[in-house]
Design a protein around this motif. Structure first.
Motif, PDB file in Angstrom:
ATOM      1  N   TYR A  74      -9.613   2.546   7.850  1.00 51.87           N
ATOM      2  CA  TYR A  74      -8.656   1.774   7.071  1.00 51.87           C
ATOM      3  C   TYR A  74      -9.126   0.349   6.826  1.00 51.87           C
ATOM      4  N   ALA A  99      -9.037   9.114   6.541  1.00 45.42           N
ATOM      5  CA  ALA A  99      -8.282   8.308   7.497  1.00 45.42           C
ATOM      6  C   ALA A  99      -6.848   8.816   7.638  1.00 45.42           C
ATOM      7  N   ASP A 100      -6.251   9.209   6.514  1.00 48.45           N
ATOM      8  CA  ASP A 100      -4.873   9.711   6.556  1.00 48.45           C
ATOM      9  C   ASP A 100      -4.782  10.971   7.407  1.00 48.45           C
ATOM     10  N   LYS A 145     -10.182   7.075   2.364  1.00 48.72           N
ATOM     11  CA  LYS A 145      -8.787   6.856   2.753  1.00 48.72           C
ATOM     12  C   LYS A 145      -8.117   8.183   3.097  1.00 48.72           C
TER      13      LYS A 145
END
Length: 218
Positions: A214, A184-185, A181
Motif C-alpha cells: 500500500y 494488497a487487497d 493494489k
C-alpha cells in the motif's frame, strides 16, 4: 426526488419509447442497475433495512432485464454477472445491519453464479483481459463472504486462487499499479480471515505484504 427515482423513471421511459428494441431494453436494464446502486448508497446513509430492501428490488429489475436479454444478446450475460455481485454487496450490508446469516448465504449464492458466468466468458473470449481480473476480484469477494459465514478453509481456497491470479496479472505487467493494489487487497482480507480463524501467526506475512504494498501504491 431521490436520484435513484429519477434513474428508475428514465429507465421505464427508455423501454416505453421502443419496447421491442434490444438496445432499448439493454439501456433500460442498465439504467435500473444504476438506480439500484444509487439506492444502495442512499440506504447506507440511512442505515435502514427497508432502504436496502428497496435497493435490492430495483437491482432485481435490472437483473431480470439482463437475464431476459442474455440468451440472444451476448453483452447482457456479463451484465448479469455484474448485477449479481452488486446485489451481493447489498446483502453484505443487510447482513451486517440485521445480523442475519441468511443474507451472507444469499450473497454467496449470487456471487458463485456471477463467477461461473465470468469463467465461461473468459474461456470463450481468452483475449479479453478484463475477464481474468474480474474473476480474481470475484474470488477475493467470495473469500470475504465465506469468512463472514465462518467457512474459513473454503475462504482460504478462494483467497489463494484470487492472489495467484492477481500475481500473474502483476507479473505480466510490473508497472500495473492497479494489479499491485489488488494483490494488497487480497492479502489484507486473507490476513483478516486467517486471524479470525485462530491462525494469527500465519496471517502476519499477508498483513505485512499488504502494508508494504500500500505504501508505494499510495
Amino acid at each position: 426526488l431521490f436520484p435513484y427515482t429519477t434513474l428508475f423513471r428514465s429507465a421505464k421511459a427508455l423501454r416505453a419509447a421502443d419496447p421491442e428494441s434490444v438496445q432499448s431494453r439493454h439501456r433500460q436494464a442498465s439504467a435500473e442497475g444504476a438506480a439500484g446502486l444509487t439506492a444502495f448508497s442512499r440506504a447506507k446513509e440511512l442505515h435502514s433495512a427497508a432502504a436496502f430492501e428497496k435497493a435490492l428490488k430495483i437491482s432485481q429489475a435490472s437483473l431480470d432485464g439482463f437475464l431476459a436479454l442474455s440468451a440472444s444478446h451476448a453483452p447482457a450475460l456479463g451484465d448479469v454477472a455484474i448485477v449479481y455481485f452488486h446485489m451481493s454487496y447489498i446483502r453484505w450490508a443487510l447482513g451486517d445491519l440485521t445480523h442475519d446469516r441468511r443474507q451472507f448465504e444469499t450473497a454467496l449464492d449470487v456471487q458463485l453464479k456471477g463467477t461461473a458466468i465470468m469463467r465461461g466468458l473468459a474461456e470463450k473470449y481468452p483475449q479479453d483481459l478484463k475477464y481474468p481480473r474480474t474473476i480474481a476480484d470475484n474470488l477475493n469477494e467470495i473469500g470475504y463472504t465465506l469468512t463472514k459465514l465462518g467457512r474459513f478453509r473454503e475462504a482460504e481456497t478462494s483467497f489463494r486462487e484470487s492472489l495467484a491470479r492477481f500475481e500473474a496479472i502483476g507479473a505480466a505487467d510490473p508497472r500495473n499499479i492497479e494489479a499491485q493494489k489488488d494483490i494488497a487487497d487480497v492479502c489484507r482480507y486473507f490476513a483478516g480471515s486467517l486471524a479470525q480463524s485462530g491462525r494469527r501467526p500465519e496471517s502476519l506475512p499477508f498483513a505485512r505484504r499488504a502494508a508494504s504494498t500500500y505504501d508505494p501504491v499510495a
